[in-house]
Design a protein around this motif. Structure first.
Motif, short mmCIF file in Angstrom:
data_model
loop_
_atom_site.label_atom_id
_atom_site.label_comp_id
_atom_site.label_asym_id
_atom_site.label_seq_id
_atom_site.Cartn_x
_atom_site.Cartn_y
_atom_site.Cartn_z
N ARG A 238 0.81 -1.23 0.00
CA ARG A 238 0.00 0.00 0.00
C ARG A 238 0.84 1.28 0.00
O ARG A 238 0.44 2.32 0.54
N ALA A 239 2.01 1.21 -0.61
CA ALA A 239 2.88 2.39 -0.65
C ALA A 239 2.22 3.56 -1.39
O ALA A 239 2.57 4.72 -1.15
N TYR A 240 1.26 3.27 -2.26
CA TYR A 240 0.58 4.32 -3.02
C TYR A 240 -0.15 5.30 -2.10
O TYR A 240 -0.45 6.43 -2.49
N ARG A 241 -0.42 4.90 -0.89
CA ARG A 241 -1.18 5.76 0.01
C ARG A 241 -0.35 6.92 0.57
O ARG A 241 -0.91 7.86 1.14
N TYR A 242 0.97 6.89 0.36
CA TYR A 242 1.78 8.02 0.82
C TYR A 242 1.41 9.30 0.08
O TYR A 242 1.65 10.40 0.59
#
Length: 324
Positions: A238-242
Protein backbone atom coordinates in the motif's frame (compact mmCIF):
# COMPACT_ATOMS: atom_id res chain seq x y z
CA UNK A 1 12.51 21.48 3.16
CA UNK A 2 10.63 18.61 1.59
CA UNK A 3 12.36 15.99 -0.50
CA UNK A 4 11.11 17.58 -3.70
CA UNK A 5 12.65 20.93 -2.85
CA UNK A 6 15.91 19.43 -1.65
CA UNK A 7 16.50 17.46 -4.85
CA UNK A 8 15.10 19.82 -7.46
CA UNK A 9 18.40 21.17 -8.78
CA UNK A 10 20.48 17.95 -8.91
CA UNK A 11 17.72 16.09 -10.74
CA UNK A 12 17.69 18.54 -13.66
CA UNK A 13 20.88 16.88 -14.94
CA UNK A 14 19.30 13.43 -14.88
CA UNK A 15 16.23 14.73 -16.72
CA UNK A 16 18.44 16.16 -19.46
CA UNK A 17 20.39 12.91 -19.52
CA UNK A 18 17.20 10.91 -20.00
CA UNK A 19 16.24 12.95 -23.05
CA UNK A 20 19.78 12.67 -24.42
CA UNK A 21 19.72 8.88 -23.98
CA UNK A 22 16.50 8.60 -25.94
CA UNK A 23 17.91 10.66 -28.77
CA UNK A 24 21.26 8.84 -28.80
CA UNK A 25 20.13 5.23 -28.60
CA UNK A 26 17.74 5.48 -31.46
CA UNK A 27 14.20 4.34 -30.80
CA UNK A 28 13.50 7.46 -32.84
CA UNK A 29 14.95 5.44 -35.72
CA UNK A 30 12.63 2.46 -35.24
CA UNK A 31 11.10 0.95 -38.32
CA UNK A 32 7.36 1.51 -37.94
CA UNK A 33 5.32 -1.44 -36.76
CA UNK A 34 2.01 -2.05 -38.52
CA UNK A 35 0.47 -0.07 -35.69
CA UNK A 36 2.18 2.44 -33.32
CA UNK A 37 3.30 1.00 -29.98
CA UNK A 38 3.00 2.49 -26.50
CA UNK A 39 6.75 2.88 -25.85
CA UNK A 40 7.67 4.16 -29.32
CA UNK A 41 9.56 7.40 -28.72
CA UNK A 42 8.57 8.80 -32.09
CA UNK A 43 5.27 9.22 -30.26
CA UNK A 44 5.68 11.90 -27.58
CA UNK A 45 3.19 10.10 -25.32
CA UNK A 46 5.97 7.67 -24.43
CA UNK A 47 8.12 10.39 -22.89
CA UNK A 48 4.98 11.74 -21.25
CA UNK A 49 4.61 8.42 -19.44
CA UNK A 50 8.20 8.65 -18.18
CA UNK A 51 7.56 12.15 -16.83
CA UNK A 52 4.22 11.11 -15.34
CA UNK A 53 5.90 8.23 -13.48
CA UNK A 54 8.69 10.54 -12.31
CA UNK A 55 6.18 13.07 -10.98
CA UNK A 56 4.20 10.33 -9.22
CA UNK A 57 7.45 8.98 -7.74
CA UNK A 58 8.45 12.42 -6.46
CA UNK A 59 5.06 12.80 -4.82
CA UNK A 60 5.25 9.35 -3.23
CA UNK A 61 8.76 9.99 -1.94
CA UNK A 62 7.75 13.37 -0.58
CA UNK A 63 4.66 11.93 1.10
CA UNK A 64 6.72 9.10 2.57
CA UNK A 65 9.25 11.51 4.05
CA UNK A 66 6.50 13.70 5.48
CA UNK A 67 4.77 10.66 6.98
CA UNK A 68 7.72 8.68 8.33
CA UNK A 69 10.58 11.18 8.56
CA UNK A 70 13.86 11.11 6.64
CA UNK A 71 15.44 8.16 8.46
CA UNK A 72 14.83 5.76 5.55
CA UNK A 73 14.88 8.20 2.64
CA UNK A 74 17.58 10.84 2.68
CA UNK A 75 18.53 13.16 -0.17
CA UNK A 76 20.59 10.56 -2.06
CA UNK A 77 17.87 7.95 -1.74
CA UNK A 78 15.37 10.50 -3.02
CA UNK A 79 17.60 11.23 -5.98
CA UNK A 80 18.01 7.49 -6.59
CA UNK A 81 14.24 7.09 -6.74
CA UNK A 82 13.87 9.90 -9.26
CA UNK A 83 16.64 8.55 -11.48
CA UNK A 84 15.11 5.07 -11.39
CA UNK A 85 11.76 6.57 -12.41
CA UNK A 86 13.30 8.53 -15.28
CA UNK A 87 15.04 5.45 -16.66
CA UNK A 88 12.62 2.68 -15.69
CA UNK A 89 11.58 2.04 -19.31
CA UNK A 90 14.91 2.79 -21.02
CA UNK A 91 15.25 -0.91 -21.81
CA UNK A 92 12.82 -0.43 -24.68
CA UNK A 93 15.32 1.80 -26.46
CA UNK A 94 17.26 0.21 -29.30
CA UNK A 95 20.92 1.06 -29.57
CA UNK A 96 21.67 2.78 -32.84
CA UNK A 97 24.00 -0.10 -33.74
CA UNK A 98 21.26 -2.67 -33.21
CA UNK A 99 20.52 -4.31 -36.57
CA UNK A 100 18.76 -7.40 -35.21
CA UNK A 101 15.62 -5.70 -33.93
CA UNK A 102 13.38 -3.42 -35.97
CA UNK A 103 11.37 -2.04 -33.05
CA UNK A 104 12.07 -1.48 -29.37
CA UNK A 105 8.81 -3.22 -28.49
CA UNK A 106 10.57 -6.48 -29.35
CA UNK A 107 12.37 -6.05 -26.01
CA UNK A 108 9.09 -6.04 -24.05
CA UNK A 109 9.80 -9.26 -22.15
CA UNK A 110 13.37 -8.25 -21.20
CA UNK A 111 13.21 -4.46 -21.18
CA UNK A 112 13.57 -4.24 -17.39
CA UNK A 113 16.78 -6.29 -17.37
CA UNK A 114 18.18 -4.14 -20.19
CA UNK A 115 17.31 -1.01 -18.25
CA UNK A 116 18.95 -2.43 -15.13
CA UNK A 117 22.19 -3.04 -17.02
CA UNK A 118 22.11 0.51 -18.30
CA UNK A 119 21.68 1.94 -14.79
CA UNK A 120 24.61 -0.10 -13.51
CA UNK A 121 26.76 1.77 -16.04
CA UNK A 122 25.03 5.12 -15.69
CA UNK A 123 25.00 5.62 -11.93
CA UNK A 124 28.82 5.94 -11.56
CA UNK A 125 28.76 8.68 -14.20
CA UNK A 126 26.64 10.88 -11.90
CA UNK A 127 28.71 10.19 -8.79
CA UNK A 128 26.42 7.49 -7.37
CA UNK A 129 28.43 4.34 -8.01
CA UNK A 130 27.61 2.94 -4.56
CA UNK A 131 23.90 2.99 -5.49
CA UNK A 132 24.27 1.42 -8.94
CA UNK A 133 23.21 -2.04 -7.77
CA UNK A 134 20.27 -0.62 -5.83
CA UNK A 135 19.09 1.34 -8.88
CA UNK A 136 19.32 -1.73 -11.09
CA UNK A 137 17.26 -3.75 -8.63
CA UNK A 138 14.74 -0.96 -8.06
CA UNK A 139 13.43 -0.85 -11.62
CA UNK A 140 12.61 -4.58 -11.44
CA UNK A 141 9.70 -3.51 -9.22
CA UNK A 142 8.11 -2.04 -12.38
CA UNK A 143 8.19 -5.33 -14.31
CA UNK A 144 7.44 -9.03 -14.15
CA UNK A 145 10.79 -10.59 -15.02
CA UNK A 146 11.44 -11.29 -11.33
CA UNK A 147 8.72 -11.86 -8.74
CA UNK A 148 8.57 -8.88 -6.39
CA UNK A 149 9.33 -10.95 -3.29
CA UNK A 150 12.35 -12.49 -5.07
CA UNK A 151 14.02 -9.18 -5.91
CA UNK A 152 17.20 -8.96 -3.85
CA UNK A 153 17.91 -5.45 -2.55
CA UNK A 154 20.81 -4.19 -0.40
CA UNK A 155 18.57 -3.10 2.47
CA UNK A 156 14.98 -2.41 3.59
CA UNK A 157 15.15 1.23 2.51
CA UNK A 158 15.73 0.07 -1.07
CA UNK A 159 12.74 -2.26 -0.93
CA UNK A 160 10.71 0.76 0.14
CA UNK A 161 12.02 2.71 -2.85
CA UNK A 162 11.19 -0.24 -5.09
CA UNK A 163 7.65 -0.43 -3.72
CA UNK A 164 7.21 3.29 -4.31
CA UNK A 165 8.56 3.03 -7.86
CA UNK A 166 6.40 0.03 -8.76
CA UNK A 167 3.39 1.90 -7.40
CA UNK A 168 4.28 5.09 -9.29
CA UNK A 169 4.49 3.18 -12.57
CA UNK A 170 1.04 1.66 -12.14
CA UNK A 171 -0.59 4.85 -10.84
CA UNK A 172 0.80 7.09 -13.57
CA UNK A 173 -0.11 4.72 -16.37
CA UNK A 174 -3.62 3.75 -15.30
CA UNK A 175 -4.59 7.24 -14.09
CA UNK A 176 -3.70 8.75 -17.47
CA UNK A 177 -6.77 10.48 -18.93
CA UNK A 178 -6.11 8.67 -22.23
CA UNK A 179 -5.27 5.29 -20.68
CA UNK A 180 -8.17 3.45 -22.29
CA UNK A 181 -7.40 4.83 -25.73
CA UNK A 182 -3.72 3.99 -25.33
CA UNK A 183 -4.55 0.42 -24.34
CA UNK A 184 -6.68 -0.07 -27.43
CA UNK A 185 -4.59 1.86 -29.97
CA UNK A 186 -0.99 1.38 -28.77
CA UNK A 187 -0.49 -1.11 -25.96
CA UNK A 188 -2.07 -3.95 -27.92
CA UNK A 189 0.27 -3.29 -30.86
CA UNK A 190 3.22 -3.38 -28.47
CA UNK A 191 1.98 -6.69 -27.04
CA UNK A 192 1.82 -8.11 -30.57
CA UNK A 193 5.36 -7.03 -31.44
CA UNK A 194 6.68 -8.11 -28.03
CA UNK A 195 5.12 -11.57 -28.14
CA UNK A 196 2.70 -10.93 -25.28
CA UNK A 197 -0.62 -10.89 -27.13
CA UNK A 198 0.04 -14.39 -28.46
CA UNK A 199 2.30 -16.42 -26.20
CA UNK A 200 4.39 -19.27 -27.53
CA UNK A 201 3.62 -21.79 -24.78
CA UNK A 202 5.66 -24.68 -26.18
CA UNK A 203 6.71 -25.97 -29.62
CA UNK A 204 3.69 -25.98 -31.88
CA UNK A 205 1.35 -24.50 -29.27
CA UNK A 206 0.27 -20.89 -28.88
CA UNK A 207 -1.94 -19.19 -26.32
CA UNK A 208 -3.89 -16.11 -27.37
CA UNK A 209 -4.06 -13.65 -24.49
CA UNK A 210 -5.47 -10.70 -26.40
CA UNK A 211 -7.23 -11.02 -29.74
CA UNK A 212 -7.39 -7.30 -30.45
CA UNK A 213 -7.17 -3.86 -28.87
CA UNK A 214 -10.85 -4.11 -28.07
CA UNK A 215 -10.30 -7.47 -26.38
CA UNK A 216 -7.54 -5.89 -24.30
CA UNK A 217 -9.99 -3.20 -23.21
CA UNK A 218 -12.60 -5.79 -22.24
CA UNK A 219 -10.07 -7.45 -19.93
CA UNK A 220 -8.83 -4.18 -18.38
CA UNK A 221 -11.30 -4.13 -15.43
CA UNK A 222 -10.13 -7.60 -14.39
CA UNK A 223 -6.51 -6.47 -14.75
CA UNK A 224 -7.24 -3.47 -12.52
CA UNK A 225 -8.71 -5.70 -9.82
CA UNK A 226 -5.72 -8.02 -9.99
CA UNK A 227 -3.06 -5.32 -9.95
CA UNK A 228 -4.83 -3.47 -7.14
CA UNK A 229 -5.07 -6.62 -5.02
CA UNK A 230 -1.80 -8.39 -5.80
CA UNK A 231 0.64 -5.56 -6.42
CA UNK A 232 -0.51 -2.20 -5.04
CA UNK A 233 -2.12 -3.52 -1.85
CA UNK A 234 -0.09 -6.67 -1.20
CA UNK A 235 3.38 -6.81 -2.76
CA UNK A 236 3.92 -3.04 -2.68
CA UNK A 237 2.43 -2.83 0.84
CA UNK A 238 0.00 0.00 0.00
CA UNK A 239 2.88 2.39 -0.65
CA UNK A 240 0.58 4.32 -3.02
CA UNK A 241 -1.18 5.76 0.01
CA UNK A 242 1.78 8.02 0.82
CA UNK A 243 0.39 10.37 -1.84
CA UNK A 244 -2.61 10.95 0.41
CA UNK A 245 -0.36 12.87 2.81
CA UNK A 246 -0.11 15.59 0.16
CA UNK A 247 -3.84 15.72 -0.63
CA UNK A 248 -5.55 15.80 2.75
CA UNK A 249 -6.29 12.10 2.75
CA UNK A 250 -7.46 11.98 -0.87
CA UNK A 251 -5.72 10.01 -3.62
CA UNK A 252 -6.26 11.67 -7.01
CA UNK A 253 -4.47 8.82 -8.81
CA UNK A 254 -6.79 6.12 -7.48
CA UNK A 255 -9.77 8.38 -8.18
CA UNK A 256 -8.63 8.84 -11.80
CA UNK A 257 -8.05 5.09 -12.25
CA UNK A 258 -11.51 4.28 -10.94
CA UNK A 259 -12.91 6.96 -13.23
CA UNK A 260 -11.31 5.22 -16.23
CA UNK A 261 -12.65 1.82 -15.19
CA UNK A 262 -16.10 3.24 -14.48
CA UNK A 263 -16.19 4.83 -17.91
CA UNK A 264 -15.13 1.54 -19.49
CA UNK A 265 -17.98 -0.29 -17.76
CA UNK A 266 -20.60 2.45 -18.05
CA UNK A 267 -20.36 3.01 -21.79
CA UNK A 268 -21.25 -0.59 -22.80
CA UNK A 269 -24.17 -0.51 -20.37
CA UNK A 270 -25.38 2.75 -21.85
CA UNK A 271 -25.14 1.48 -25.41
CA UNK A 272 -27.02 -1.68 -24.39
CA UNK A 273 -29.83 0.42 -22.93
CA UNK A 274 -30.28 2.11 -26.30
CA UNK A 275 -31.26 -1.24 -27.79
CA UNK A 276 -33.95 -2.12 -25.25
CA UNK A 277 -36.75 -1.55 -27.74
CA UNK A 278 -35.08 -3.22 -30.68
CA UNK A 279 -32.02 -5.04 -31.96
CA UNK A 280 -31.26 -2.55 -34.74
CA UNK A 281 -30.45 1.13 -34.49
CA UNK A 282 -29.01 3.59 -36.97
CA UNK A 283 -25.52 4.72 -36.01
CA UNK A 284 -26.55 8.37 -36.16
CA UNK A 285 -29.48 7.68 -33.82
CA UNK A 286 -27.15 5.86 -31.42
CA UNK A 287 -24.89 8.91 -31.37
CA UNK A 288 -27.88 11.14 -30.60
CA UNK A 289 -29.02 8.97 -27.70
CA UNK A 290 -25.55 8.74 -26.19
CA UNK A 291 -25.11 12.50 -26.33
CA UNK A 292 -28.49 12.89 -24.68
CA UNK A 293 -27.76 10.46 -21.86
CA UNK A 294 -24.07 11.16 -21.22
CA UNK A 295 -24.38 14.50 -19.34
CA UNK A 296 -26.45 12.74 -16.67
CA UNK A 297 -23.97 9.82 -16.51
CA UNK A 298 -21.08 12.25 -16.29
CA UNK A 299 -22.58 14.04 -13.30
CA UNK A 300 -23.75 10.90 -11.50
CA UNK A 301 -20.54 8.87 -11.97
CA UNK A 302 -18.08 11.82 -11.87
CA UNK A 303 -16.82 11.01 -15.35
CA UNK A 304 -14.53 13.42 -17.17
CA UNK A 305 -14.85 12.44 -20.86
CA UNK A 306 -15.67 15.41 -23.05
CA UNK A 307 -18.74 14.93 -25.24
CA UNK A 308 -16.58 15.55 -28.32
CA UNK A 309 -14.77 12.25 -27.64
CA UNK A 310 -17.90 10.13 -27.23
CA UNK A 311 -18.04 9.00 -30.85
CA UNK A 312 -14.80 7.04 -30.51
CA UNK A 313 -15.89 5.45 -27.23
CA UNK A 314 -19.29 4.17 -28.25
CA UNK A 315 -18.07 3.16 -31.71
CA UNK A 316 -15.55 0.87 -30.06
CA UNK A 317 -18.22 -0.53 -27.76
CA UNK A 318 -20.68 -1.13 -30.59
CA UNK A 319 -18.02 -3.15 -32.42
CA UNK A 320 -17.35 -5.41 -29.43
CA UNK A 321 -18.39 -8.99 -30.11
CA UNK A 322 -21.10 -10.38 -27.87
CA UNK A 323 -19.95 -12.69 -25.09
CA UNK A 324 -23.07 -14.77 -25.53
Amino acid sequence: MTGVQTCALPISKELAGSAALQAQWGLLQDKPAKEPTLHDLRWLGCFQHVLDVTLAMARLLDGCVRKTGSASIDERHFRLGIIAALYHDCGYIRHRKDTKHANGAEYTRIHVSRGARFLEEYMPSVGMAELAEAAARAIHFTGYEIAVDKIQVPGPEFRLIGNLLGSADILAQMADRCYLEKCRDRLYSEFVVGGVAVEHAKPGEYMVRYESGTDLLKKTPMFYQQVMRDRLNSKFTRAYRYIEVLYNGQNPYIDAIRNNITHLLAMPATVACCFIKGTELEHRELQRLIRLIYPFMKKELSLDRKSTRLNSSHSSVSRMPSSA
